[in-house]
Write a protein that holds these residues in place. Structure first.
Motif, short mmCIF file in Angstrom:
data_model
loop_
_atom_site.label_atom_id
_atom_site.label_comp_id
_atom_site.label_asym_id
_atom_site.label_seq_id
_atom_site.Cartn_x
_atom_site.Cartn_y
_atom_site.Cartn_z
N GLU A 186 0.83 -1.21 0.00
CA GLU A 186 0.00 0.00 0.00
C GLU A 186 0.86 1.25 0.00
O GLU A 186 0.50 2.26 -0.61
CB GLU A 186 -0.94 -0.01 1.20
CG GLU A 186 -1.92 1.16 1.18
CD GLU A 186 -3.11 0.97 2.10
OE1 GLU A 186 -3.29 1.80 3.00
OE2 GLU A 186 -3.87 0.00 1.90
N ARG A 187 2.00 1.19 0.67
CA ARG A 187 2.91 2.35 0.67
C ARG A 187 3.38 2.67 -0.75
O ARG A 187 3.59 3.82 -1.10
CB ARG A 187 4.12 2.06 1.56
CG ARG A 187 3.81 1.95 3.03
CD ARG A 187 3.45 3.28 3.65
NE ARG A 187 4.64 4.11 3.88
CZ ARG A 187 4.59 5.38 4.23
NH1 ARG A 187 3.44 6.00 4.37
NH2 ARG A 187 5.70 6.06 4.43
N GLN A 188 3.52 1.65 -1.57
CA GLN A 188 3.95 1.86 -2.96
C GLN A 188 2.77 2.20 -3.87
O GLN A 188 2.85 3.11 -4.68
CB GLN A 188 4.65 0.61 -3.49
CG GLN A 188 4.92 0.58 -4.97
CD GLN A 188 5.75 1.73 -5.48
OE1 GLN A 188 5.52 2.28 -6.56
NE2 GLN A 188 6.75 2.14 -4.70
N LEU A 189 1.68 1.46 -3.74
CA LEU A 189 0.59 1.58 -4.69
C LEU A 189 -0.43 2.66 -4.33
O LEU A 189 -1.11 3.19 -5.21
CB LEU A 189 -0.15 0.24 -4.81
CG LEU A 189 0.66 -0.92 -5.40
CD1 LEU A 189 -0.15 -2.21 -5.31
CD2 LEU A 189 1.04 -0.64 -6.84
N LYS A 190 -0.55 3.00 -3.05
CA LYS A 190 -1.61 3.91 -2.62
C LYS A 190 -1.11 4.86 -1.53
O LYS A 190 -1.60 4.86 -0.41
CB LYS A 190 -2.82 3.10 -2.12
CG LYS A 190 -4.11 3.90 -1.96
CD LYS A 190 -5.27 2.95 -1.66
CE LYS A 190 -6.55 3.71 -1.39
NZ LYS A 190 -6.60 4.32 -0.05
N PRO A 191 -0.11 5.68 -1.85
CA PRO A 191 0.41 6.62 -0.85
C PRO A 191 -0.59 7.74 -0.59
O PRO A 191 -1.47 8.00 -1.42
CB PRO A 191 1.67 7.17 -1.52
CG PRO A 191 1.36 7.11 -2.98
CD PRO A 191 0.55 5.84 -3.15
N ASP A 192 -0.46 8.39 0.55
CA ASP A 192 -1.33 9.50 0.90
C ASP A 192 -0.53 10.76 1.13
O ASP A 192 0.54 10.72 1.76
CB ASP A 192 -2.15 9.18 2.15
CG ASP A 192 -3.39 8.37 1.84
OD1 ASP A 192 -4.08 8.71 0.86
OD2 ASP A 192 -3.67 7.40 2.56
#
Length: 350
Positions: free
Chosen positions: A212-218
């Protein structure tokens, strides 16, 4: 591994025409900000920020250079494309308000594929109530190209540049580092396995956080809001897109100061640490040079220490020194090494 061809229905873009495509993709766009006087539907958007200063940043994402659709779902790509731009406004201590989106897509993309891309974009806009106010579409001879421009606002006194760090300031960072890079390593490994043996299922169990850190950062708008609530205005700030080391050197150069960083203070998630070891990588090097974490790196005067010391999502990782002292990291064993930038460079692949 990609959702590019998972839709059962397929509508050719040629059936839509440029204006039909724009109307279709933007029919669910909502406007959240009173400063948006006119959004999509005319020759130009109209934005008014009154007495506030307007912040503008732009970013270009190219298939095969910045993303790989073998393992990046289009909805995630759309979300990330918006968020990495909002992060630039956060790094100025501002509030993002509007974005424009331009895309060029080849004939291999269907309408349903672009719907997924835009769904991710609108999800990101909705999270921080940012208005999508326009853009452009075009055909591409090969692959997908995305260009995002973001507008934001801030009072002049609140804007933070990279050039304001002073000797004695504390160096702070939000969140944890290196996770996005290790997520990328996992995805690249599984892609290589898939290309060799297509029938094997990807081995990604238990790696959700770094993926998620790679694909969906905020974008860390929450940190900007927290700093305002604590009455803290950073002396310098930058977002971590190219790795901690590279961003520290940007602050050092533009503020004309030195940096002393402590390895033991760098926040690294346990899953990031363990996965790096699995790949025979040094977790600290991943944090220093991996990039794409989109956390905020900032400096504050020592007088603000008491305000920030109890914040669980902020780590104090070093301090600013005189320019003549250079830029160094103190290892866990007490050795001192010069900080060098090893961040990702798109032109290395050209």
């Amino acid at each position: 591994m990609s959702d590019l061809f998972e839709n059962t229905e397929r509508t050719e873009l040629s059936q839509m025409g440029e204006f039909g495509l724009i109307d279709h993709l933007t029919q669910n766009v909502k406007l959240y900000n009173s400063s948006t006087l006119k959004g999509i539907g005319d020759d130009a958007a109209v934005v008014s920020h009154g007495d506030k200063k307007t912040l503008i940043s732009t970013d270009l994402l190219i298939e095969g250079i910045h993303f790989d659709l073998m393992y990046v779902p289009l909805k995630h790509l759309g979300y990330k494309a918006i968020m990495v731009n909002l992060s630039d406004i956060c790094a100025m201590n501002g509030s993002p308000t509007q974005v424009t989106v331009s895309i060029a897509a080849s004939s291999r993309f269907s309408l349903e594929a672009l719907e997924d891309l835009y769904a991710g974009m609108l999800l990101a806009c909705d999270k921080w109530k940012v208005d999508l106010i326009g853009g452009d579409t075009s055909s591409s001879q090969k692959g997908l190209i995305i260009s995002i421009t973001v507008l934001g606002e801030a009072n002049e006194k609140d804007i933070v540049y990279r050039s304001g760090a002073k000797k004695g300031d504390l160096i702070c960072v939000s969140g944890d580092l290196g996770g996005a890079y290790m997520g990328l390593q996992m995805l690249e490994r599984e892609k290589a396995v898939f290309l060799q043996t297509p029938n094997i299922q990807p081995q990604l169990e238990g790696k959700d956080y770094i993926l998620e850190r790679q694909l969906k950062p905020d974008a860390r708008m929450d940190i900007v809001e927290m700093l305002k609530a604590l009455s803290i205005t950073p002396s310098a700030m930058i977002d971590i897109s190219d790795g901690l080391a590279s961003e520290l050197l940007h602050i050092s150069k533009q503020s004309k100061v030195g940096v002393k960083l402590y390895e033991e203070k760098i926040p690294i998630d346990p899953l990031t640490y363990d996965t790096a070891r699995e790949f025979n990588l040094d977790p600290t090097v991943c944090a220093l040079s991996g990039g794409e974490d989109y956390e905020l790196l900032f400096t504050i005067p020592q007088s603000d220490y008491d305000k920030i010391k109890g914040q669980p999502d902020i780590s104090i990782i070093g301090h600013i020194t005189d320019e003549s002292e250079g830029n160094y990291i103190v290892s866990k064993s007490g050795n001192v090494y010069e900080i060098t930038a090893q961040g990702w460079n798109a032109f290395k692949q050209a």
